[in-house]
Design an enzyme around this catalytic site. Sequence first.
Site, mmCIF file in Angstrom:
data_model
loop_
_atom_site.group_PDB
_atom_site.id
_atom_site.type_symbol
_atom_site.label_atom_id
_atom_site.label_comp_id
_atom_site.label_asym_id
_atom_site.label_seq_id
_atom_site.Cartn_x
_atom_site.Cartn_y
_atom_site.Cartn_z
ATOM 1 N N LYS A 88 -8.897 7.352 8.086
ATOM 2 C CA LYS A 88 -9.389 6.371 7.127
ATOM 3 C C LYS A 88 -10.722 6.855 6.570
ATOM 4 C CE LYS A 88 -10.736 1.562 6.579
ATOM 5 N NZ LYS A 88 -10.690 0.207 7.151
ATOM 6 N N LYS B 202 -5.374 6.826 4.637
ATOM 7 C CA LYS B 202 -5.868 5.811 3.715
ATOM 8 C C LYS B 202 -7.140 6.294 3.049
ATOM 9 C CE LYS B 202 -7.802 1.222 4.124
ATOM 10 N NZ LYS B 202 -8.210 0.181 5.015
HETATM 11 C C1 PBG Z 1 -11.285 -3.257 7.049
HETATM 12 C C2 PBG Z 1 -10.251 -2.819 6.083
HETATM 13 C C3 PBG Z 1 -10.511 -2.393 4.779
HETATM 14 C C4 PBG Z 1 -9.293 -2.168 4.170
HETATM 15 C C5 PBG Z 1 -8.299 -2.437 5.117
HETATM 16 N N1 PBG Z 1 -8.908 -2.827 6.325
HETATM 17 C C6 PBG Z 1 -11.789 -2.280 4.055
HETATM 18 C C7 PBG Z 1 -12.894 -1.513 4.641
HETATM 19 O O1 PBG Z 1 -12.738 -0.657 5.497
HETATM 20 O O2 PBG Z 1 -14.010 -1.794 4.212
HETATM 21 C C8 PBG Z 1 -9.125 -1.753 2.740
HETATM 22 C C9 PBG Z 1 -7.772 -1.900 2.141
HETATM 23 C C10 PBG Z 1 -7.730 -1.892 0.651
HETATM 24 O O3 PBG Z 1 -8.695 -1.517 -0.042
HETATM 25 O O4 PBG Z 1 -6.673 -2.267 0.112
HETATM 26 N N2 PBG Z 1 -11.188 -2.930 8.367
#
Ligand code: PBG
Length: 332
Positions: free
Chosen positions: A196, A255
């Site tokens: 991520k 992601k």
């Molecule tokens: C938070 C989380 C995020 C997303 C999924 N889980 C945002 C972040 O890490 O700030 C983002 C998903 C998206 O942008 O569609 N744990």
Amino acid sequence: MFPLHRGRRLRQNESIRSLVRETNLSPADFMFPMFIVEGENQEIEIPSMPGIFRRSIDLTVKEVQELFDLGIRAVNIYVKVSDDLKDNTGKEAWNPDGLMQRAIRAIKAAVPEMIVMPDVALDPYSMYGHDGIIKNGEVENDSTVDALVKMAVSHAQAGADFVAPSDMMDGRVLRLREGLDAAGFQNVGIMSYSAKYASAFYGPFRDALDSAPKETGEVVPKDKKTYQMDYANRIEAIKEAVWDAEEGADMVMVKPGTAYLDIVREVKDAVNIPVAVYHVSGEYAMIKAAAEKGWLDHDKIMMEQLMCIKRAGASLISTYFAKEAAVLLRNQ
Ligand code: PBG
């Protein structure tokens, strides 16, 4: 003999093209991310994500039934928690009667065959908007992992099929596996957000949950770069995915999606478990905005992006387009 090769022979018409097509999309490839709020009969559109709503549990359940009827078999659940429930411990995250736990129970009661994957991270519950517990101005790894285990076990108790840690703390998959097993949930799976990246593509999601890191006047990190990955890097993505697989993840996720397809392919080649891709909020917003202006063909771009994510190696795709794409596939 000229030309030596005639690649165009296999592109002559749609019938031939369909015979040699290497990748196909089906609604069962998709997971749908859903945002849940308190109340009844609530349906609030997210301004930066046209067509995507925060819904109360009753309307969420209706939507889940529709998704199931369209052939979609998994939902990712996120909750918007009121500010008075936020603190620096995240304890609301494992409240057995919290919004997430009630949502999981309601969905599983109404549509038992829908696979429910709640998000495991503290940001919706954090007064700072961070994915973990703040100590000495930093997001503290090990105490955060302890909190995530309590959170995940409470999701399993509510009926979750998989838990989906999106926090990027070290060692959390191992501790989650141990914690779930110790609580008797050997069959609850872990889909780990392994690779991520710290990405500006999450902007609209943070609007949806009001979860962006907050200006509190205290010394806390202003962004998530001490735990989410640097988008200049690829080696650490492979490393994270391999570690998570060794620690017991059943699936790993990359992601965001389309700007990271090189990573998807490399992770796919490095692990022997399914790779999921999150086609995130900013990717959705870009397509919606360009289509609204008439600059891009919405449906064609949507299908092209989803197909290319799958071609890169994704076994499943979490996408805000899941429903629209499933409708389009059904009508084809
Ligand atoms: C938070 C989380 C995020 C997303 C999924 N889980 C945002 C972040 O890490 O700030 C983002 C998903 C998206 O942008 O569609 N744990």
